[in-house]
Design a protein around this motif. Sequence first.
Motif, short mmCIF file in Angstrom:
data_model
loop_
_atom_site.label_atom_id
_atom_site.label_comp_id
_atom_site.label_asym_id
_atom_site.label_seq_id
_atom_site.Cartn_x
_atom_site.Cartn_y
_atom_site.Cartn_z
N PRO A 44 -17.47 3.33 -12.92
CA PRO A 44 -16.82 4.41 -13.67
C PRO A 44 -15.32 4.22 -13.80
O PRO A 44 -14.69 4.80 -14.68
N GLY A 45 -14.75 3.40 -12.92
CA GLY A 45 -13.32 3.18 -12.97
C GLY A 45 -12.93 1.89 -12.28
O GLY A 45 -13.66 1.38 -11.42
N LEU A 46 -11.79 1.35 -12.69
CA LEU A 46 -11.21 0.17 -12.06
C LEU A 46 -9.84 0.53 -11.51
O LEU A 46 -9.08 1.28 -12.13
N VAL A 47 -9.53 -0.03 -10.35
CA VAL A 47 -8.24 0.18 -9.71
C VAL A 47 -7.52 -1.16 -9.65
O VAL A 47 -7.97 -2.09 -8.96
N ASP A 48 -6.43 -1.29 -10.37
CA ASP A 48 -5.64 -2.51 -10.35
C ASP A 48 -4.87 -2.55 -9.03
O ASP A 48 -3.97 -1.73 -8.79
N ILE A 49 -5.22 -3.51 -8.16
CA ILE A 49 -4.59 -3.57 -6.84
C ILE A 49 -3.51 -4.65 -6.76
O ILE A 49 -2.98 -4.92 -5.67
N ASN A 50 -3.14 -5.24 -7.88
CA ASN A 50 -2.21 -6.37 -7.85
C ASN A 50 -0.81 -5.99 -7.39
O ASN A 50 -0.05 -6.87 -6.96
N GLY A 51 -0.47 -4.73 -7.46
CA GLY A 51 0.87 -4.33 -7.06
C GLY A 51 0.99 -3.88 -5.62
O GLY A 51 2.03 -3.31 -5.24
N LEU A 52 0.01 -4.15 -4.80
CA LEU A 52 0.00 -3.62 -3.44
C LEU A 52 0.66 -4.54 -2.42
O LEU A 52 0.74 -4.21 -1.24
N GLY A 53 1.09 -5.72 -2.84
CA GLY A 53 1.81 -6.61 -1.93
C GLY A 53 0.96 -7.24 -0.85
O GLY A 53 1.46 -7.57 0.24
N LEU A 54 -0.32 -7.46 -1.13
CA LEU A 54 -1.23 -8.04 -0.14
C LEU A 54 -1.45 -9.52 -0.39
O LEU A 54 -2.58 -10.02 -0.36
N ASP A 55 -0.37 -10.26 -0.64
CA ASP A 55 -0.52 -11.66 -1.04
C ASP A 55 0.14 -12.66 -0.10
O ASP A 55 0.23 -13.84 -0.42
N ALA A 56 0.56 -12.24 1.07
CA ALA A 56 1.26 -13.15 1.98
C ALA A 56 0.29 -14.16 2.60
O ALA A 56 -0.86 -13.84 2.91
N ILE A 57 0.78 -15.38 2.79
CA ILE A 57 0.07 -16.43 3.53
C ILE A 57 1.00 -16.86 4.64
O ILE A 57 2.08 -17.39 4.39
N GLU A 58 0.60 -16.64 5.88
CA GLU A 58 1.52 -16.87 7.00
C GLU A 58 0.76 -17.08 8.29
O GLU A 58 -0.45 -16.80 8.37
N THR A 59 1.48 -17.56 9.30
CA THR A 59 0.89 -17.69 10.62
C THR A 59 0.59 -16.31 11.18
O THR A 59 1.42 -15.40 11.07
N SER A 60 -0.59 -16.15 11.75
CA SER A 60 -0.98 -14.85 12.30
C SER A 60 -0.33 -14.63 13.65
O SER A 60 0.21 -15.56 14.28
N ALA A 61 -0.40 -13.40 14.13
CA ALA A 61 0.18 -13.07 15.43
C ALA A 61 -0.49 -13.85 16.55
O ALA A 61 0.14 -14.11 17.59
N GLU A 62 -1.74 -14.27 16.36
CA GLU A 62 -2.47 -15.02 17.38
C GLU A 62 -2.26 -16.52 17.27
O GLU A 62 -2.83 -17.29 18.04
N GLY A 63 -1.48 -16.95 16.28
CA GLY A 63 -1.21 -18.37 16.11
C GLY A 63 -2.11 -19.07 15.11
O GLY A 63 -1.99 -20.28 14.90
N GLY A 64 -3.01 -18.32 14.48
CA GLY A 64 -3.87 -18.89 13.45
C GLY A 64 -3.26 -18.70 12.07
O GLY A 64 -2.06 -18.90 11.87
#
Length: 337
Positions: A44-64
């Motif tokens: 019934p609807g679409l939510v454009d999530i591209n502006g949410l800033g969920l695109d980082a690629i980085e070392t995790s807090a656990e080292g992964g």
Amino acid sequence: MKPFAFTQPRDLDGALAALAAGARPVAGGTNLLDLMKEGVMAPPGLVDINGLGLDAIETSAEGGLRLGALARNADTAYHPLVRKRYPLLGAAILAGASPQLRNMASDGGNLMQRTRCVYFYDVGTPCNKREPGSGCPAREGLNRQHAILGTSEHCIATHPSDMCVALRALDATVHVRSQRGTRSIAFADFHRLPGDRPELDNTLEPGELITHLTLPEADRFAGHAYYLKVRDRLSYAFALVSVAAALDLAPGRRIRAARIALGGVAHKPWRVEEAEAALEGKEAGEDAFGAAADLILRGAQGHGQNDFKITLARNAIVQALARAARGTACQPEGEAQ
């Protein structure tokens, strides 16, 4: 395509509110929009999530590794952290789709792909995934691309992703959020086998959104990893069988640990930890690899046109492990160097 509402929330809370009301998220839209055009899905609807800033690629807090759900497949494959520490993941991504699609498709969306079964896409035919209880014509029909493991009387479709095969081999975790809070899902538990509910592809609950993925530290597998994809043509084709293989080798080619996952053979990326454990302490070679393949394929069953996949999968497992033992190839065969 049926009419639908379209929203572009400014923040994650706004997106989660829209999802709770029944809308679906859209990022690259490389699968969802096709399904809507074909009439297979009609949210019934679409939510454009591209502006949410969920695109980082980085070392995790656990080292992964921490992969934002909105990181694009191409950016992930070529990221320095991925190429150095998780070459299996980069190679799997580059084996999938086309450069144009990889530039658009998001990492979270890759997990949400639906099967490419011809009956699922054809709204003029029955399909238990599309209309539960209507039947599975693939069992007696066109099933060359279909599953040989984990099937049920209700569905023999396969999961189409290459990226997900590597994520399963690397023990990824999926992190999701909804208005109810956050939770983490082991990758082994994210996708479902069809059972008697083939319309459910994964274990996401209504209103949940994938925010990121995490991978544990995997440097010990970086030097001996290989992704093998067997397909009808070199590019822009789904796997008949694919294998993500990684080894931790001691001096003298003795196997300390192994990771093996298959694509193109089941409703989810297929992994049998028993086969990996059986390789520990063995010398890397065809005999050990063949025995592991037999464990992985125990119970495999064809449906006529796809009977060949059983032999093909065994050969592919042995070949992928042999290539991994020789050292990592960062790019799949045929990829531009």
